[in-house]
Design a protein around this motif. Structure first.
Motif, PDB file in Angstrom:
ATOM      1  N   SER A  78     -16.054 -54.248 -48.819  1.00 20.88           N
ATOM      2  CA  SER A  78     -17.493 -54.351 -48.616  1.00 20.88           C
ATOM      3  C   SER A  78     -17.929 -55.691 -48.022  1.00 20.88           C
ATOM      4  CB  SER A  78     -18.228 -54.106 -49.930  1.00 20.88           C
ATOM      5  OG  SER A  78     -17.879 -55.077 -50.886  1.00 20.88           O
ATOM      6  N   THR A 120     -16.308 -57.499 -45.837  1.00 20.95           N
ATOM      7  CA  THR A 120     -16.030 -57.408 -44.405  1.00 20.95           C
ATOM      8  C   THR A 120     -17.055 -56.505 -43.724  1.00 20.95           C
ATOM      9  OG1 THR A 120     -13.689 -57.800 -44.817  1.00 20.95           O
ATOM     10  CG2 THR A 120     -14.248 -56.759 -42.723  1.00 20.95           C
ATOM     11  N   TYR A 121     -17.325 -55.362 -44.334  1.00 25.68           N
ATOM     12  CA  TYR A 121     -18.314 -54.438 -43.769  1.00 25.68           C
ATOM     13  C   TYR A 121     -19.679 -55.131 -43.639  1.00 25.68           C
ATOM     14  CZ  TYR A 121     -21.446 -50.383 -43.476  1.00 25.68           C
ATOM     15  OH  TYR A 121     -22.421 -49.484 -43.094  1.00 25.68           O
ATOM     16  N   ASN A 122     -20.112 -55.787 -44.714  1.00 24.63           N
ATOM     17  CA  ASN A 122     -21.418 -56.459 -44.674  1.00 24.63           C
ATOM     18  C   ASN A 122     -21.446 -57.556 -43.616  1.00 24.63           C
ATOM     19  OD1 ASN A 122     -22.854 -55.007 -46.597  1.00 24.63           O
ATOM     20  ND2 ASN A 122     -22.055 -56.218 -48.296  1.00 24.63           N
ATOM     21  N   TRP A 162     -21.895 -50.643 -33.098  1.00 21.24           N
ATOM     22  CA  TRP A 162     -20.709 -50.240 -33.868  1.00 21.24           C
ATOM     23  C   TRP A 162     -19.746 -49.468 -32.968  1.00 21.24           C
ATOM     24  CZ3 TRP A 162     -18.737 -50.902 -38.803  1.00 21.24           C
ATOM     25  CH2 TRP A 162     -17.675 -50.062 -39.152  1.00 21.24           C
ATOM     26  N   THR A 193     -14.178 -44.679 -40.442  1.00 23.12           N
ATOM     27  CA  THR A 193     -13.954 -45.933 -41.163  1.00 23.12           C
ATOM     28  C   THR A 193     -14.171 -45.725 -42.655  1.00 23.12           C
ATOM     29  OG1 THR A 193     -14.655 -47.220 -39.244  1.00 23.12           O
ATOM     30  CG2 THR A 193     -14.723 -48.337 -41.383  1.00 23.12           C
ATOM     31  N   VAL A 218     -14.786 -47.488 -46.117  1.00 23.71           N
ATOM     32  CA  VAL A 218     -15.238 -48.755 -46.698  1.00 23.71           C
ATOM     33  C   VAL A 218     -15.124 -48.648 -48.215  1.00 23.71           C
ATOM     34  CG1 VAL A 218     -17.182 -50.331 -47.011  1.00 23.71           C
ATOM     35  CG2 VAL A 218     -16.786 -49.281 -44.771  1.00 23.71           C
ATOM     36  N   THR A 269     -16.024 -49.779 -51.753  1.00 22.35           N
ATOM     37  CA  THR A 269     -17.107 -50.494 -52.429  1.00 22.35           C
ATOM     38  C   THR A 269     -17.537 -49.734 -53.666  1.00 22.35           C
ATOM     39  OG1 THR A 269     -19.312 -51.455 -52.198  1.00 22.35           O
ATOM     40  CG2 THR A 269     -18.931 -49.349 -51.071  1.00 22.35           C
ATOM     41  N   VAL A 272     -18.816 -43.660 -41.164  1.00 22.37           N
ATOM     42  CA  VAL A 272     -18.385 -44.580 -42.230  1.00 22.37           C
ATOM     43  C   VAL A 272     -18.391 -43.835 -43.557  1.00 22.37           C
ATOM     44  CG1 VAL A 272     -18.945 -46.679 -43.509  1.00 22.37           C
ATOM     45  CG2 VAL A 272     -19.261 -46.610 -41.026  1.00 22.37           C
TER      46      VAL A 272
END
Ligand SMILES: NC(=O)c1ccc[n+]([C@@H]2O[C@H](COP(=O)([O-])OP(=O)(O)OC[C@H]3O[C@@H](n4cnc5c(N)ncnc54)[C@H](OP(=O)(O)O)[C@@H]3O)[C@@H](O)[C@H]2O)c1
Length: 187
Positions: free
Chosen positions: A53, A55-57, A72, A81, A83, A85, A97
């Motif tokens: 999370s 990295t995603y944020n 994106w 992808t 993620v 979290t 995502v």
């Protein structure tokens, strides 16, 4: 077997980002352009992205994706992808995502099937790459080492993995970056 590759830039002393999640040390490194063309070649081999999370944020904020969701796709294409979290994170319109949590193993079949005959890219962070190593799913580590050190920050790979499991397979230079490629054997 599906390649599962942890491919990242790192400081010389093993940090992915500083304590404030800044990558200033990375962007300040000459040779980033050459690393960028290598990145495009690598991305062609990738079918699925996996990230935590933080990295995603970071990507969401750095690229201002909530205002410009098309960016994106400009960066990652239409690759699914995953993620990891435990929180409810913002969604990016039009991006495939999938938010998941808990152990890696129950999610593996979905990740592998989505990757098809291409690789899974573990984008980061280091502990998530470690979780894939713990599950004996990580097959390769590719690090681009920048000529920079930090006093502390987000660790590259906070696990004990010895030379019985890691084998140096290749080394290349891109500007001021040294890229090392290691294969990872199951425990
Ligand atoms: N140098 C580079 O090229 C590079 C590459 C990638 C990343 N980065 C940077 O490095 C930093 C990495 O941050 P990080 O070390 O915090 O790692 P991260 O993997 O990006 O984020 C860690 C967070 O993800 C969630 N998470 C991880 N595994 C989970 C699981 N199994 N189930 C549920 N949630 C899980 C947890 O947060 P929650 O549950 O609270 O959401 C955890 O605190 C970021 O600043 C990123 O931008 C740099």
């Amino acid at each position: 077997m599906t390649p599962v590759i942890f491919h990242t830039a790192t400081t010389l002393n093993g940090f992915l980002a500083d304590d404030a999640d800044s990558l200033d040390w990375l962007f300040a490194t000459p040779g980033a352009d050459e690393a960028e063309s290598d990145f495009s070649t690598f991305l062609e081999t990738v079918g699925v992205l996996v990230m935590g999370s933080t990295t995603y944020n970071w990507v969401v904020e750095h690229e201002d994706l909530l205002s410009h969701p098309d960016r994106w796709t400009d960066i990652y294409g239409d690759r699914p992808t995953w993620v990891f979290t435990s929180r409810d994170l913002p969604r990016i319109e039009g991006a495939d995502v999938r938010f998941v949590q808990g152990e890696v193993a129950p999610h593996w079949a979905g990740i592998r099937d989505a990757a098809g005959d291409r690789a899974v890219w573990i984008v980061g962070g280091g502990d998530l790459a470690g979780q894939f190593a713990d599950a004996d799913l990580l097959t390769e580590i590719r690090v681009s080492i920048a000529p920079a050190t930090l006093p502390s920050g987000r660790p590259l790979l906070p696990r004990r993995i010895g030379p019985d499991r890691l084998r140096l397979e290749g080394m290349t230079r891109a500007g001021q970056f040294a890229e090392l490629r290691y294969s990872v054997r199951p425990a």
